[in-house]
Design a protein around this motif. Structure first.
Motif, short mmCIF file in Angstrom:
data_model
loop_
_atom_site.label_atom_id
_atom_site.label_comp_id
_atom_site.label_asym_id
_atom_site.label_seq_id
_atom_site.Cartn_x
_atom_site.Cartn_y
_atom_site.Cartn_z
N LYS A 83 -0.37 14.58 -3.11
CA LYS A 83 0.23 13.58 -4.58
C LYS A 83 -1.73 13.89 -5.05
O LYS A 83 -2.09 14.41 -6.20
N THR A 123 -1.31 2.44 -0.01
CA THR A 123 -2.10 3.19 0.44
C THR A 123 -3.15 3.24 0.05
O THR A 123 -4.35 3.83 1.17
N ILE A 162 -1.08 7.79 -9.18
CA ILE A 162 -0.18 6.83 -8.73
C ILE A 162 -0.49 6.10 -7.80
O ILE A 162 0.32 6.91 -6.75
N GLY A 215 4.42 2.64 -0.84
CA GLY A 215 4.97 2.12 -1.72
C GLY A 215 6.59 1.90 -1.87
O GLY A 215 6.93 1.13 -3.32
N GLY A 216 7.36 2.93 -1.39
CA GLY A 216 8.58 3.64 -1.20
C GLY A 216 8.72 4.58 -0.48
O GLY A 216 9.05 5.12 -0.23
N ALA A 217 8.66 5.85 -1.91
CA ALA A 217 9.06 6.72 -1.50
C ALA A 217 8.30 7.26 -0.86
O ALA A 217 9.33 8.64 -0.24
N ASN A 271 15.04 4.88 -9.31
CA ASN A 271 15.37 4.91 -8.04
C ASN A 271 15.63 3.22 -8.42
O ASN A 271 16.48 3.09 -7.04
N ASN A 310 -0.79 0.42 -7.69
CA ASN A 310 0.51 -0.27 -8.12
C ASN A 310 0.39 -1.38 -7.72
O ASN A 310 0.85 -1.10 -6.31
N GLY A 313 2.56 7.89 1.23
CA GLY A 313 2.30 6.40 0.14
C GLY A 313 3.29 5.14 0.71
O GLY A 313 4.42 5.56 1.39
N PHE A 319 5.97 9.11 -0.08
CA PHE A 319 5.06 10.99 -0.92
C PHE A 319 3.86 10.81 -0.35
O PHE A 319 3.01 10.21 0.35
N GLY A 374 7.16 -1.40 -11.51
CA GLY A 374 6.41 -1.46 -10.09
C GLY A 374 7.32 0.81 -10.25
O GLY A 374 6.70 1.16 -9.24
N PHE A 428 10.50 -6.16 -11.92
CA PHE A 428 10.92 -5.12 -10.65
C PHE A 428 10.72 -3.82 -11.02
O PHE A 428 10.05 -2.83 -10.38
N VAL A 429 11.38 -3.42 -12.38
CA VAL A 429 11.16 -2.02 -12.52
C VAL A 429 9.64 -1.50 -13.05
O VAL A 429 9.24 0.15 -12.98
N GLU A 483 4.23 -4.89 -6.82
CA GLU A 483 5.07 -5.63 -5.87
C GLU A 483 5.85 -5.94 -6.38
O GLU A 483 5.86 -7.75 -6.33
N GLY A 484 7.37 -5.92 -7.10
CA GLY A 484 8.48 -7.27 -6.88
C GLY A 484 9.74 -6.77 -6.40
O GLY A 484 10.38 -7.95 -6.18
#
Ligand SMILES: Cc1cc2nc3c(=O)[nH]c(=O)nc-3n(C[C@H](O)[C@H](O)[C@H](O)COP(=O)(O)O)c2cc1C
Lengths: 606, 124
Positions: free
Chosen positions: A177, A325, A320, A168-170, A502, A194, A166, A172, A285, A282-283, A197-198
Motif C-alpha cells: 500500500k 497498523t 490510509i 483495520g479490517g481488510a 464492504n 483511521n 493492515g 491489505f 470507518g 460506522f460507515v 473504530e466503529g
C-alpha cells in the motif's frame, strides 16, 4: 532529573477513568504528601493495562505489584502499608497475583505472561502525556533512523519484508500500500490515520491512542517520508474524548521538540498532523466514506477504483492506515522487517490486538502473536466463560464477521484461516457467547446494528439489511416459516454480492455463519416455535402445572386478564379448578410467576 | 524548543534513568530497607531518604530501593541489605551519614564497608 524509588502506575484509560481512576490518582498524591514521601514515590497516569474487567488497576514498581479493583478508600492503606512501610497489601491484589501466599508480579500473571506486546508495548508502562517517557523507551528512534539512514524505498522495503498487513479490517499488505501511495506523484499528498473504530465492543485503537499516542504520530511521519506526503490527518471519533485530548497534547509536544513541523531533525523534511473529529458513524470507518467526511461532506463511500492511494483526500494521493497498523511500524523500522516476520504464521505476521468481550471472565485487551489458537486466547488468557457456563461460539470481526464454534477453537488465528471458516479478522473484536445466548438473536443484534448504520447510498444494503432484519424479527417472534429461512439465505448472498462497499458486502456474514453452524436453532424457532435458550421472549410460553391450588393470585395480577379457572377440578370439596393461561393473549410479563406463592410455584416458563 | 538528534539522545538517557525501575529485568542492585515499626522508630526514614538522595545525586539508574518489614533483629535497626548480583550484605545501626557512605563505597566503588556490617557488629 529526579529519580524516584517507587513508581505508582494508575490506569488512565477510558475504562478505568470511568471507575474514578483520576480521583484515585489525586488521593494517592495527597496521601503521599501527608506521609512526606511524595519526593520518593512518583505517581504516573498511564494508558490501558488491558485487564479492564479488574479496573481500576494500579501497579507499583519496582516490585511490579498488581492491585486491582482499587477503591478510593483503599488508597490510604496502599500508601501507608506498601509505599511507606514496604508491606504489600495482599487482600487488594489481583486474585491471580497471589498464589499460595506468594505474590506474583504483573509480568507473571497468566493474563500478561501469555501475551506478546508490540503495538501495546508502551500502554500501561509510560505516561502518555509525557513525550520524554516515550523517548526513554526508544520513542522517535525509528524516525531518526528512517530520516537519517534510510531512503524512502528502503523504508518501504523493510515494511514489505516484515509482512505486516493492515489491522483495520481488510488485511491489505501495508508495504504494498505504501509503495502504491509513493508511486503517484502530485504536488500535495496525504497520510491519514483511521481511528474511527466503529465495531461495537472494540477498543483496541482507542487504547493505543490513549496509551501511546506518540507511536502513531511517529509512524505517520515515517509514512509521510516514505510516500512523499507532508500532511497527515487523524480521523478520530468525537466519542473518544480522552484519546483526542492525549493526541492533542502529543502533537503539541512533538511540535515543540521539532519532531513535527518544518525541517524535522534538520533533514529538510516537513510534516504536520491535524486531527479531524468524526461523529461516530460506522460507515465513516470505510476509507472512502472517511475521505468524504474529512472533506466536510456527508460520510458516504465512493466507488473504488480509483483507490485512495491514487485519488484520496481532495482528490490527491492518500495513504490510509489503521491506528494499530501504524503502532507496529516504529518497532519494525528499529528492529527490522525480518524480526517482525519471525513472529506469527506464513500469511499473518506479527501480533494482533483483540478486545475480548461478551461472556468471558477477563474482559479486556490482549495482544497475541498471530497463530495463537482461539482456545488459548479464550481460555488461557481470557479465563473462559464465567460461572462455568459452556462455551458456544465466538464472533470475530464484529458486525462484519461471522461466528465460530467450539469445533474451530484450535484454529491458529490468522487472516486467511478466519476467512476460510466464514469469519474474518476484522479490526479485532472478539465477542464470546455461552450456552445462554440464542444465535438467532445474536444475528439479529448485528443486523440491527448494520441496518442502523447503513448510509443509504446503495439499495442492496439500505433495503436489503432492513428486509433481512424483518425476517429475523419474524423468526424471533415465532412468525417465521421454513420459506423465510430460504429467503433469508437468498437475500443474504444477494446483499453480499451487490452492495457498494464492504459494510453491505459483509453485513450478512453473521446471518450466513449462524445459519451454517446453528441451523438447528433456526429450525427450532421456525418449526417448534421455541427458543432453545429462552432468550427470544416472544417464543416463551407460560403454563400452570398441577401443583396449582386454585388460589387465583396469578389471575388477580394478570394485566391482560388471560388467566382463568378453567382447568380440571382440583378439590371435590371446594370445587376449585386449576387456573389456565391463554397464551394467545399472554404478553409474557412474568407477573403471574411473581404472584404465585413460592411454596406452590405452579407456574413454569418454557 | 526544537531538539537536535543529540538532544533527543540526551533526553532519552536522562528519562531512562528514572524509568528503568519499571523494567524488572534491568536492575542488578537492590537496597532493601527495614521499615518495620522498630525500624521506623529507630530512624529508618531519614536513612531511606538519604539513600535515595545519594542515588539521585549520582544518577545511579539501575539501583532499586525497596522496603521490607521487621526482620527480627530489632536492636540493629535501622538496617538495610545491599544485594548486588545476588550477593547480600547487611548493614546495621545506620544513620543518614553512614547510609550515604555505603551508597558511595559499596554501590559505586564496590567496596563493602566491613565496619558497618552485621558480622562486625555481632562480634562486638
Ligand atoms: C463499514 C466499514 C467500517 C470500517 N471501519 C474501520 C475502522 O473503524 N477503522 C479502520 O481502521 N478501518 C476500518 N475499515 C477499513 C478501512 O476501509 C480501511 O480498509 C482501513 O482503514 C485501511 O487501513 P489498514 O490497511 O491499515 O487496515 C472499515 C471498513 C468498512 C467497510
Amino acid at each position: 532529573m529526579q529519580i524516584y524509588r517507587s513508581h505508582v502506575l494508575i490506569c488512565g484509560g477510558t475504562g478505568c477513568t470511568s471507575s474514578k481512576s483520576l480521583l484515585i490518582k489525586d488521593e494517592m498524591i495527597s496521601e503521599l504528601k501527608r506521609l512526606g514521601i511524595h519526593n520518593e514515590v512518583q505517581v504516573v497516569m498511564t494508558g490501558c493495562f488491558g485487564l479492564c474487567e479488574q479496573g481500576p488497576i494500579m501497579i507499583v514498581y519496582p516490585e511490579g505489584t498488581f492491585y486491582s479493583k482499587v477503591k478510593i478508600s483503599d488508597v490510604k492503606r496502599i500508601a501507608e502499608e506498601h509505599l511507606l512501610k514496604g508491606r504489600i497489601v495482599k487482600d487488594l491484589l489481583y486474585y491471580e497475583a497471589l498464589e499460595d501466599e506468594i505474590v506474583k508480579s504483573v509480568e507473571e500473571v497468566d493474563f500478561y505472561s501469555k501475551q506478546m506486546r508490540i503495538a501495546l508495548s508502551n500502554c500501561g508502562v509510560i505516561d502518555p502525556e509525557n513525550i520524554d517517557e516515550y523517548i526513554a523507551f526508544d520513542g522517535y528512534q525509528a524516525l531518526i533512523k528512517a530520516l537519517t539512514e534510510m531512503n524512502p524505498e528502503q523504508v518501504i522495503d523493510e515494511l514489505k519484508i516484515s509482512g505486516l498487513r493492515g489491522r483495520g479490517g481488510a488485511g491489505f499488505p501495508t508495504g504494498l500500500k505504501w509503495e502504491f501511495a509513493a508511486s503517484y506523484k502530485d504536488d500535495e499528498k496525504y497520510v491519514c490515520c483511521n481511528a474511527d473504530e466503529g465495531d461495537p465492543g472494540a477498543f483496541m485503537d482507542r487504547s493505543i491512542l490513549e496509551g501511546t499516542p506518540h507511536s502513531v504520530l511517529e509512524a505517520m511521519t515515517i509514512a509521510g517520508y516514505a510516500t512523499g506526503a507532508n500532511k497527515g490527518y487523524i480521523y478520530v471519533r468525537a466519542e473518544y474524548p480522552i484519546a483526542v485530548s492525549r493526541l492533542e497534547i502529543a502533537i503539541k509536544q512533538a511540535k515543540e521538540y521539532g519532531l513535527l513541523g518544518d525541517n524535522i531533525l534538520d533533514t529538510g523534511f516537513d510534516f504536520d498532523i491535524e486531527i479531524r473529529l468524526g461523529a461516530g458513524a460506522f460507515v465513516c470507518g470505510e476509507e472512502t466514506a472517511l475521505i468524504e467526511s474529512i472533506e466536510g461532506k456527508r460520510g458516504m463511500p465512493r466507488t473504488k477504483p480509483p483507490f485512495p492511494a491514487e485519488k484520496g483526500i481532495w482528490g490527491k494521493p492518500t495513504l490510509i492506515n489503521n491506528v494499530e497498523t501504524f503502532a507496529n511500524i516504529p518497532a519494525i523500522i528499529l528492529k527490522g522487517g525480518k524480526w517482525f516476520s519471525s513472529i506469527g504464521i506464513p500469511d499473518s505476521k506479527g501480533t494482533k490486538v483483540f478486545a475480548l468481550g461478551g461472556k468471558i471472565t477477563n474482559t479486556g485487551l490482549v495482544e497475541i502473536p498471530m497463530g495463537t489458537t482461539l482456545r488459548q486466547v479464550i481460555y488461557d488468557i481470557g479465563g473462559g466463560c464465567p460461572d462455568n457456563k459452556k462455551f458456544k461460539a465466538v464472533q470475530t470481526g464484529g458486525p462484519s464477521g461471522g461466528c465460530l464454534t467450539s469445533e474451530h477453537l484450535d484454529t491458529p488465528i490468522g487472516y486467511d484461516n478466519l476467512v476460510k471458516l466464514g469469519s474474518m479478522m476484522g479490526s479485532g473484536g472478539m465477542i464470546v457467547m455461552d450456552e445462554d445466548n440464542c444465535m438467532v438473536d445474536i444475528a439479529r443484534y448485528f443486523l440491527d446494528f448494520t441496518c442502523d448504520e447503513s448510509c443509504g447510498k446503495c439499495t442492496p444494503c439500505r433495503e436489503g439489511t432492513k428486509r433481512l432484519k424483518e425476517l429475523l424479527d419474524r423468526i424471533c417472534t415465532g412468525k417465521g416459516t421454513l420459506e423465510d429461512l430460504s429467503r433469508l439465505e437468498e437475500l443474504a448472498y444477494y446483499i453480499q454480492d451487490n452492495s457498494l462497499c464492504n459494510l453491505g458486502q459483509s453485513a450478512p456474514n453473521p446471518v450466513i455463519s449462524t445459519l451454517k453452524h446453528f441451523r438447528d436453532e433456526y429450525l427450532a424457532h421456525v418449526i417448534d416455535k421455541k427458543c432453545p435458550t429462552g432468550v427470544c421472549k416472544d417464543l416463551l410460553q407460560y403454563f400452570i402445572t398441577d401443583r396449582c391450588l386454585g388460589c387465583g393470585s396469578c389471575a388477580r395480577v394478570c394485566p391482560k386478564d388471560c388467566i382463568t379457572p378453567t382447568g380440571e377440578i382440583i378439590s371435590e370439596k371446594t370445587g376449585k379448578r386449576r387456573f389456565v393461561i391463554d397464551n394467545s393473549k399472554c404478553i409474557k410479563c412474568g407477573a403471574c410467576i411473581q404472584a404465585c406463592p413460592p411454596k406452590v410455584s405452579a407456574i413454569v416458563r418454557q | 524548543m526544537k531538539k537536535s538528534i543529540a538532544d533527543l539522545m540526551k533526553i532519552r538517557d536522562e528519562a531512562l534513568k528514572n524509568m528503568q525501575l519499571r523494567d524488572q529485568s534491568e536492575s542488578n542492585c537492590r537496597v532493601v530497607v527495614g521499615m518495620g515499626t522498630c525500624g521506623i522508630s529507630a530512624g529508618a526514614r531519614p536513612v531511606l531518604r538519604a539513600i535515595i538522595d545519594e542515588i539521585n545525586k549520582r544518577s545511579l539508574n539501575n539501583v532499586q530501593v525497596v522496603q521490607t518489614g521487621c526482620v527480627g533483629m530489632c536492636r540493629f535497626e535501622p538496617m538495610f541489605d545491599v544485594n548486588i548480583n545476588d550477593e547480600k550484605v547487611t548493614y546495621v545501626n545506620m544513620t543518614s551519614e553512614k547510609a550515604r557512605q555505603v551508597v558511595v563505597e559499596h554501590i559505586v566503588n564496590k567496596r563493602v564497608i566491613r565496619d558497618y556490617t552485621i558480622g562486625k557488629s555481632e562480634n562486638e
